[in-house]
Design an enzyme around this catalytic site. Structure first.
Site, PDB file in Angstrom:
ATOM      1  N   GLY A   1       0.943  -1.161   0.011  1.00 18.43           N
ATOM      2  CA  GLY A   1      -0.005   0.075   0.058  1.00 18.43           C
ATOM      3  C   GLY A   1       0.706   1.320  -0.157  1.00 18.43           C
TER       4      GLY A   1
ATOM      5  N   ASP B   1      -3.955  -4.357  -9.196  1.00 18.42           N
ATOM      6  CA  ASP B   1      -3.906  -4.933 -10.906  1.00 18.42           C
ATOM      7  C   ASP B   1      -3.159  -3.885 -11.563  1.00 18.42           C
ATOM      8  OD1 ASP B   1      -5.760  -6.936  -9.934  1.00 18.42           O
ATOM      9  OD2 ASP B   1      -7.656  -6.022 -10.582  1.00 18.42           O
TER      10      ASP B   1
END
Length: 308
Positions: A225, A256
């Protein structure tokens, strides 16, 4: 375009609902927004790679329905070659996506539909698309046996393999799958499910990566993240910091975007650290935009961020 990327995975229609919180069981809440669009991990990664300049082939299975038409229209628009079958007995997949309208964080329920019926035979039928690629990517929104067969075909042909173990299975993966992976790319949650390590810090991610390498993967890239991504091989352990490209709108497509960017960079022959840095930049831009496939940046967008 010379970069050739083959992606085995799912297409689902994303049904995204924005609200302040998820409702409790039996409760009805008024949302603040709704949008339907193309999604599915495999398809999202294909769109990401294509927009970055990759020559992409998407290997999947669809229902013969309106969502299936949405998939074919999406791939045609993005110049993605479709090596897909269509199933009259199963619908094209769909995903319920809850997006927190304040933070952009998300929760997702996926029904793979026809992609959940992709078989080893289906993958064998698409083998020429895999062996003709520079990089092969797959995930786990289709059966594990199909993903493994794709990795086997790619490995035998000398094609670089990227395995994104998402969503992570409830049961441990067969250890024979890991040696087929040049790169395994879990996020913190998936790394924890695969290794038993509670990944909260970069050091935790390093311990999880060591386990994945011990299982036989050649490289582990754990996405963290806002911390970035940790690249681990037998000879190096490198934290690649995240980029800031603007306010976070939605994080749904970040993983993705990362995998699509990584695949394109590797197909260009870039060193692993440079490829991971590029992938971090792709993901950073994607979270500043709503949606999954629609949030994927172009190569020009990414080059601009890297230069800045």
């Amino acid at each position: 375009m010379t970069e050739r990327v083959a992606i085995l995975g799912s297409f689902v229609a994303d049904l995204a609902f924005r609200a302040r919180r998820l409702p409790a069981v039996g409760e009805t809440l008024e949302g603040t927004g709704f949008k339907m669009g193309p999604g599915g991990k495999g398809s999202n990664q294909a769109v990401a790679a294509a927009r970055l300049g990759g020559r992409v082939t998407m290997i999947s299975k669809l229902g013969r329905d309106e969502f299936g038409k949405l998939a074919l229209d999406t791939w045609a628009k993005e110049n993605i070659a479709a090596a897909v079958g269509q199933d009259d007995s199963a619908p094209t997949g769909a995903a319920f996506i809850y997006v927190d309208d304040r933070t952009g964080d998300n929760a997702i329920i996926v029904v793979p539909g026809a992609a959940g019926t992709i078989s080893v035979a289906d993958v064998d039928a698409a083998a020429e698309h895999i062996t003709g690629a520079d990089v092969f990517v797959t995930q786990l929104e289709q059966p594990i046996a199909a993903a493994r067969r794709g990795l086997e075909i790619a490995r035998a042909a000398g094609v670089v393999t990227v395995f994104n173990p998402a969503p992570a299975p409830a049961a441990p993966l067969d250890r024979g799958l890991y040696p087929l992976c040049d790169y395994i790319t879990p996020n913190e949650t998936e790394a924890g499910q695969l290794t038993g390590i509670d990944v909260r810090t970069v050091d935790d991610a390093g311990r999880a990566a060591d386990i994945l390498l011990g299982f036989g993967a050649r490289s582990a890239v754990i996405t963290l993240g806002e911390k970035g991504a940790l690249l681990c091989t037998s000879t190096e352990k490198l934290l690649v910091p995240a980029f800031s490209a603007g306010p976070v709108v939605e994080t749904t497509g970040a993983g993705d975007a990362f995998n699509g960017g990584l695949a394109v960079a590797l197909s260009r022959g870039w060193p692993p650290a440079d490829a991971v840095r590029y992938a971090c930049a792709v993901a950073a831009i994607s979270v500043t935009r709503p949606g999954t496939a629609p949030s994927m940046p172009t190569g020009v967008d990414v080059d601009r961020l890297l230069k800045a």
